[in-house]
Write an enzyme that holds these catalytic residues in place. Structure first.
Site, PDB file in Angstrom:
ATOM      1  N   HIS A  50       0.685  -1.226  -0.182  1.00 50.97           N
ATOM      2  CA  HIS A  50      -0.178  -0.092   0.011  1.00 50.97           C
ATOM      3  C   HIS A  50       0.465   1.152   0.052  1.00 50.97           C
ATOM      4  O   HIS A  50       1.296   0.869   0.667  1.00 50.97           O
ATOM      5  CB  HIS A  50      -1.078   0.254   1.191  1.00 50.97           C
ATOM      6  CG  HIS A  50      -1.570   1.328   1.446  1.00 50.97           C
ATOM      7  ND1 HIS A  50      -2.698   1.071   0.213  1.00 50.97           N
ATOM      8  CD2 HIS A  50      -1.800   2.484   1.395  1.00 50.97           C
ATOM      9  CE1 HIS A  50      -3.672   2.107   0.533  1.00 50.97           C
ATOM     10  NE2 HIS A  50      -3.381   2.634   1.114  1.00 50.97           N
ATOM     11  N   ASP A  52       0.302   5.873  -1.092  1.00 51.45           N
ATOM     12  CA  ASP A  52      -0.638   6.695  -1.632  1.00 51.45           C
ATOM     13  C   ASP A  52       0.174   7.694  -1.867  1.00 51.45           C
ATOM     14  O   ASP A  52      -0.408   8.690  -2.444  1.00 51.45           O
ATOM     15  CB  ASP A  52      -1.631   6.949  -0.349  1.00 51.45           C
ATOM     16  CG  ASP A  52      -2.219   6.148   0.034  1.00 51.45           C
ATOM     17  OD1 ASP A  52      -3.340   6.307  -0.318  1.00 51.45           O
ATOM     18  OD2 ASP A  52      -2.641   5.669   1.349  1.00 51.45           O
ATOM     19  N   GLU A 149      -8.834   1.732  -2.607  1.00 49.35           N
ATOM     20  CA  GLU A 149      -8.789   2.167  -1.107  1.00 49.35           C
ATOM     21  C   GLU A 149     -10.199   2.237  -0.798  1.00 49.35           C
ATOM     22  O   GLU A 149     -10.267   3.339  -0.717  1.00 49.35           O
ATOM     23  CB  GLU A 149      -7.727   3.290  -0.810  1.00 49.35           C
ATOM     24  CG  GLU A 149      -8.005   2.959   0.819  1.00 49.35           C
ATOM     25  CD  GLU A 149      -6.691   3.336   1.254  1.00 49.35           C
ATOM     26  OE1 GLU A 149      -6.222   3.311   2.476  1.00 49.35           O
ATOM     27  OE2 GLU A 149      -6.034   4.232   0.313  1.00 49.35           O
ATOM     28  N   HIS A 176     -13.151   2.158   3.273  1.00 45.38           N
ATOM     29  CA  HIS A 176     -12.177   3.117   3.700  1.00 45.38           C
ATOM     30  C   HIS A 176     -12.890   3.856   4.824  1.00 45.38           C
ATOM     31  O   HIS A 176     -13.021   2.639   5.907  1.00 45.38           O
ATOM     32  CB  HIS A 176     -11.832   4.134   2.808  1.00 45.38           C
ATOM     33  CG  HIS A 176     -10.307   4.862   3.134  1.00 45.38           C
ATOM     34  ND1 HIS A 176     -10.988   6.147   4.299  1.00 45.38           N
ATOM     35  CD2 HIS A 176      -9.819   4.495   2.886  1.00 45.38           C
ATOM     36  CE1 HIS A 176      -9.412   6.815   4.433  1.00 45.38           C
ATOM     37  NE2 HIS A 176      -8.476   5.531   3.864  1.00 45.38           N
ATOM     38  N   HIS A 222      -8.846  -1.572   6.318  1.00 43.55           N
ATOM     39  CA  HIS A 222     -10.651  -0.426   7.305  1.00 43.55           C
ATOM     40  C   HIS A 222     -11.408  -1.282   7.542  1.00 43.55           C
ATOM     41  O   HIS A 222     -12.128  -0.675   7.435  1.00 43.55           O
ATOM     42  CB  HIS A 222     -10.376   0.662   5.786  1.00 43.55           C
ATOM     43  CG  HIS A 222      -9.135   1.651   5.976  1.00 43.55           C
ATOM     44  ND1 HIS A 222      -9.065   2.507   6.524  1.00 43.55           N
ATOM     45  CD2 HIS A 222      -8.471   1.497   4.696  1.00 43.55           C
ATOM     46  CE1 HIS A 222      -8.207   3.027   6.245  1.00 43.55           C
ATOM     47  NE2 HIS A 222      -7.431   2.335   5.625  1.00 43.55           N
ATOM     48  N   ASP A 312       2.085   2.260   3.900  1.00 42.11           N
ATOM     49  CA  ASP A 312       1.115   3.205   3.785  1.00 42.11           C
ATOM     50  C   ASP A 312       1.578   4.329   3.960  1.00 42.11           C
ATOM     51  O   ASP A 312       1.620   5.524   4.587  1.00 42.11           O
ATOM     52  CB  ASP A 312       0.445   3.596   5.014  1.00 42.11           C
ATOM     53  CG  ASP A 312      -1.371   3.948   4.987  1.00 42.11           C
ATOM     54  OD1 ASP A 312      -1.212   3.943   4.170  1.00 42.11           O
ATOM     55  OD2 ASP A 312      -1.578   4.313   6.248  1.00 42.11           O
TER      56      ASP A 312
END
Length: 400
Positions: A50, A52, A149, A176, A222, A312
Site C-alpha cells: 500500500h 498513496d 482504497e 475506507h 479499514h 502506507d
C-alpha cells in the site's frame, strides 16, 4: 595516594581493551546485518501492499505529472530514487478518493486516480505496470499494481467494478473510513449507512463473489472486524489486509486482532503490516524496534508465511524514527535479522507470500470461468443516493 592512583589506572587499562573489543564487535555485527539485509533484499525485492503517492500527486499538482520529477519529489515520502534505495521491486499504488465523494463523484475521481497511476507507470522507464502474478514475479523494474482504497469508489455497481478491473485494478478495499451501503468500516468518523448486525449485506456478498470471479484481491484493511469475519467465511479466494498491524501490540481498531489473524491463516491470506506510527505505537512516534514487535507477534500467532509489508507511505503523516520514507525498508529487515528471522521467513515476508496469494486469487478466477458476471443490483432503499436515475420500461404504444 600514589599507589591508589596506580591501581585505578591499571583497572582502567584492563577495562579499556574489553570496551573497545565490545564496541568493535557491535559495529562489525551491525555492519554485517546491514550488508545481509541489503543482500537479501537484492535477492528478494520487496512487494509493498500500500502506497498513496497518487493522492499526493493530486494534492500537490492536481495530477499534472509534467510538473513533477518523480525521481526526486521532496514533498513526499516516495519517489523513484528512494524506492530503489529501499529495494522495492513491486508497489501497490492506491487509487483513493475521500469518503465525502460517496454518492457524488467518487467514480469519476477514482478514474482520474487510476489514470495518473497508469500514466506514471508508463511514462517513467523505471516503472512497469503489471496486472498478473507472473508479470509481477518476472518484472526487473519497479512493478506497479493498482488498488482501490474504498468500496465507495464503485457506487454500489458490479458493472463499475468490472470496468475498474479492465483498467488494471487488481485489489479493492471494501471500505475506507466510511461505511458503504453493503459493508462496514472500522472507523466511526462518518455516520453514513450505519446498520446493526448486518456488516456484509447480500449485495456485499455479491461484490465479494464478483471479485473472486474477476480475480481481484479483496482487501480488508479499514473494514470492521465483523465485516472482515464475514468475508473470511464467504470468500472463495484468500484475502489481504494491505496495510494493517497487530491489535495485540497496539490496540487500534484499524489493527487485526488475534482471532481474525487465525481466521486469515485458515483462509491462506496475508496481513501486510502498516508502518504508520499511529498503528504501531498507538500515537507515539515509535522506532524500528516497535515496528518489528508487530512482525514478531504475527509470526508467533500464525507464522511468517502469512505476513507482508504495507507501509502506507504518503497516506499517513507520522512514521517511526528510522522508517521515515520508502528508502528505509532495509532498516526493518536488518532489525528482523537481528531477531533471528531466517532467510526463508524474510523471503516470504518480502514478496513470496503476496505472490502466493495473488497466484491463488487467479486460480480461483480460472476455476470460476463458467460463472456468469454478477447482475445483482443494490435495492434503492439500501443505497440512499439522493439522485439516482431509474429506467422504467414503457409499452411500444406509449413511445409512439
Amino acid at each position: 595516594m600514589l599507589p591508589l592512583m596506580l591501581a585505578k589506572r591499571r583497572k582502567l587499562n584492563c577495562i579499556q581493551p574489553r570496551l573497545i573489543a565490545f564496541m568493535l564487535f557491535t559495529m562489525t555485527s551491525g555492519t554485517h546485518l546491514k550488508e545481509s539485509a541489503l543482500e537479501l533484499m537484492t535477492k528478494y525485492p520487496l512487494v509493498d501492499g500500500h502506497n498513496d503517492l497518487a493522492l499526493q500527486l493530486r494534492i500537490f499538482r492536481n495530477n499534472r505529472l509534467r510538473q513533477i520529477d518523480l525521481h526526486n519529489f521532496s514533498n513526499v515520502a516516495t519517489d523513484i530514487n528512494r524506492l530503489r534505495a529501499g529495494h522495492v521491486g513491486g508497489q501497490m499504488f492506491s487509487a483513493y478518493v475521500m469518503c465525502p465523494a460517496q454518492d457524488k463523484d467518487a467514480v469519476r475521481l477514482t478514474l482520474e486516480q487510476i489514470d495518473v497511476i497508469r500514466r506514471m507507470c508508463s511514462e517513467y522507464p523505471e516503472f512497469e505496470l503489471v496486472t498478473t502474478a507472473q508479470a509481477l514475479m518476472s518484472s526487473k523494474k519497479i512493478a506497479c499494481l493498482i488498488s482501490i482504497e474504498g468500496g465507495h469508489s464503485i457506487d454500489s455497481s458490479l458493472a463499475t467494478l468490472r470496468m475498474f478491473y479492465q483498467l488494471g485494478v487488481r485489489s479493492m478495499a471494501l471500505t475506507h473510513t466510511c461505511n458503504t451501503p453493503w459493508a462496514e468500516s472500522s472507523s466511526k468518523l462518518y455516520k453514513v449507512y450505519s446498520r446493526k448486525n448486518n456488516s456484509l449485506t447480500d449485495f456485499g456478498k455479491a461484490v465479494v463473489l464478483e471479485m473472486n470471479r474477476l480475480g481481484m484481491m479483496i482487501d480488508l484493511s479499514h473494514s470492521s472486524w465483523d465485516t472482515a469475519e464475514a468475508v473470511l467465511h464467504f470468500s472463495k479466494a484468500p484475502v489481504i489486509f494491505s496495510h494493517s498491524s497487530a491489535f495485540a501490540v497496539c490496540g487500534h481498531e484499524r489493527n487485526v486482532p488475534d482471532q481474525l489473524l487465525r481466521m486469515l491463516k485458515e483462509n491462506t491470506g496475508v496481513v501486510m503490516v502498516n508502518l504508520h506510527s499511529g498503528f504501531l505505537a498507538c500515537g507515539d512516534k515509535g522506532n524500528v524496534s516497535i515496528a518489528a514487535d508487530h512482525f514478531d507477534h504475527i509470526k508467533n500467532v500464525i507464522g511468517a508465511e502469512s505476513i507482508g509489508i504495507g507501509g502506507d507511505y504518503d497516506g499517513a503523516k507520522m512514521f517511526p524514527h528510522g522508517l521515515e520514507d520508502v528508502s528505509t525498508y532495509p532498516a526493518l529487515i536488518q532489525e528482523l535479522l537481528r531477531r533471528n528471522w531466517t532467510e526463508e521467513e524474510l523471503a516470504d515476508l518480502l514478496r513470496r507470500n503476496f505472490l502466493r496469494v495473488f497466484h491463488r486469487v487467479e486460480e480461483v478466477r480460472d476455476e470460476m470461468e463458467l460463472v456468469h458476471p454478477g447482475e445483482e443490483e443494490i435495492p434503492l432503499l439500501e443505497a440512499a443516493n439522493p439522485c439516482p436515475i431509474v429506467y422504467i420500461a414503457k409499452s411500444r404504444s406509449q413511445t409512439l
